[in-house]
Design an enzyme around this catalytic site. Structure first.
Site, PDB file in Angstrom:
ATOM      1  N   SER A 137       0.818  -1.217   0.000  1.00 50.52           N
ATOM      2  CA  SER A 137       0.000   0.000   0.000  1.00 50.52           C
ATOM      3  C   SER A 137       0.847   1.259   0.000  1.00 50.52           C
ATOM      4  O   SER A 137       2.034   1.252   0.370  1.00 50.52           O
ATOM      5  CB  SER A 137      -0.931   0.012   1.218  1.00 50.52           C
ATOM      6  OG  SER A 137      -1.805  -1.087   1.199  1.00 50.52           O
ATOM      7  N   GLN A 138       0.223   2.357  -0.392  1.00 53.25           N
ATOM      8  CA  GLN A 138       0.882   3.658  -0.396  1.00 53.25           C
ATOM      9  C   GLN A 138       1.359   3.997   1.019  1.00 53.25           C
ATOM     10  O   GLN A 138       0.575   3.941   1.976  1.00 53.25           O
ATOM     11  CB  GLN A 138      -0.093   4.732  -0.886  1.00 53.25           C
ATOM     12  CG  GLN A 138       0.494   6.124  -0.934  1.00 53.25           C
ATOM     13  CD  GLN A 138      -0.561   7.173  -1.262  1.00 53.25           C
ATOM     14  OE1 GLN A 138      -1.747   6.885  -1.266  1.00 53.25           O
ATOM     15  NE2 GLN A 138      -0.125   8.390  -1.536  1.00 53.25           N
TER      16      GLN A 138
END
Length: 390
Positions: free
Chosen positions: A100-101
């Site tokens: 994920s970011q």
């Protein structure tokens, strides 16, 4: 927008995350001790900040500098396509696992508000980085991570052990949580849901917190932070927009376009009209969220043309209703065709107008309550539920 770093590496990303308020002092030691590169495979498809598109493959063996730069950029990294069935270099059809970011990772961990003595259940192990951060902060014995994909779980567990971290990684259906180690002080999901599984609430102690991406079938998604009450309900506000992969067991299954037209050419039996509401005005993330709340049982696709024009198609999950709205650059009126028992464009228009009348609220004015009767999204207060327009 993605945060630019002064240098491609841990310190540059950390500085940018701290400056943005995502990485706080209590998580900085874990960021430093659990470097992202140890949890990213050699083959990745770098994304964009909102997580809805992927760029071409970056292979560490062929271009280690590009791989390193992608790992230490504030972007999500797709690591698997199509539940592992896609093995080529090109983009697959559906992303099914990722790193994920970083800004989202630490923002959600901040929402989770863990204490040193807390036990945490994570749904969606993915690459293992999030479980690693939690394990460093709390100790591996206090972290359980559930992953549906056995191959993904095995790879993540190996990375975690190589890093000296020992959370319990379980292969299983995330909807069921993990009752054997309940109850939990905190539950965090790294995949989105359209319905919060009851097991998550049941396995969370009174006063505990659940942090999860929640979105409608139509589109639009945000992180919700729920507090579990002593009556078994869970309620709380949305904190920020998000764009996560859907929990596999909650992925919607849609019939193809042709099933709605029943083999006939458009407009088939559709009724023509015009609208002053541009299809472009309903395409934003918040707007999709609002439409999804008030127009349940609907989804959309876009058919684009070379001159910048496009058709926004809206379909009902009743497999009968559909609407098309034609966008043309510079136009002030747009042609609409509707068919079936539901007038889906009329419903879309009504939902958009309702949102305008409320002052165009953002995600932070909405909340979610989960109880034995199901779920309700509300505006400003639990006693002000958002109702469907039909």
């Amino acid at each position: 927008m993605a945060m630019r770093t002064e240098e491609a590496g841990p310190s540059g990303l950390a500085s940018a995350l701290v400056a943005a308020g995502a990485l706080t002092g209590d998580w900085l030691p874990s960021f430093e001790a659990v470097p992202r590169e140890r949890f990213v495979p050699d083959r990745i498809w770098p994304g964009i900040p909102d997580g809805t598109r992927q760029n071409p493959l970056v292979d560490r063996g062929q271009d280690p500098d590009a791989w390193w730069e992608a790992v230490y950029s504030d972007i999500p990294l797709t690591t698997q396509w199509d539940d592992g069935q896609h093995l080529g270099d090109a983009l697959g059809t559906t992303p099914s696992s990722s790193s994920s970011q970083p800004r989202m990772v630490f923002s959600m961990l901040d929402d989770l508000d863990v204490g040193d003595d807390h036990r945490v259940l994570e749904i969606g192990t993915g690459t293992g980085w999030n479980a690693g951060l939690l394990s460093h902060r709390l100790g591996g014995e206090s972290v359980v991570s559930v992953e549906y994909d056995a191959a993904v779980a095995k790879a993540a567990d190996s990375r975690l052990r190589d890093a000296g971290l020992r959370p319990l990684v379980v292969v299983g259906d995330g909807r069921l949580g993990y009752a054997a180690c309940a109850s939990y002080d905190r539950v965090i999901a790294t995949c989105s849901v359209g319905t919060v599984p009851s097991a998550w609430v049941e396995q969370t102690r009174t006063g505990g917190i659940i942090v999860a991406p929640w979105g409608t079938e139509y589109g639009g998604e945000a992180i919700v932070r729920l507090v579990v009450g002593d009556d078994g309900t869970a309620s709380g506000r949305f904190t920020r927009s998000s764009a996560f992969m859907r929990l596999r067991q909650q992925r919607p299954v849609h019939v193809p376009h042709g099933a709605y037209l029943k083999g006939r050419e458009w407009p088939a039996d559709g009724v023509r009209s015009t609208t002053a509401l541009s299809p472009a005005e309903v395409g934003g993330w918040v707007e999709q969220f609002i439409i999804g709340l008030q127009v349940p049982g609907a989804f959309w696709t876009v058919e684009r043309y070379d001159d910048g024009a496009y058709t926004l198609w809206t379909y009902g999950t009743d497999r009968q209703s559909w609407a098309s709205a034609d966008f043309e650059p510079g136009a002030s009126e747009y042609e609409v065709v509707q068919s079936g028992p539901r007038k889906l464009w009329d419903e879309t228009d009504a939902a958009y107008r309702w949102w305008q009348k409320q002052g165009q609220p953002g995600f932070d004015r909405f909340g979610l309550t989960v109880d034995s009767g199901g779920e309700k999204v509300w505006l400003d207060s639990p006693d002000n539920p958002v109702a469907a327009v039909n």
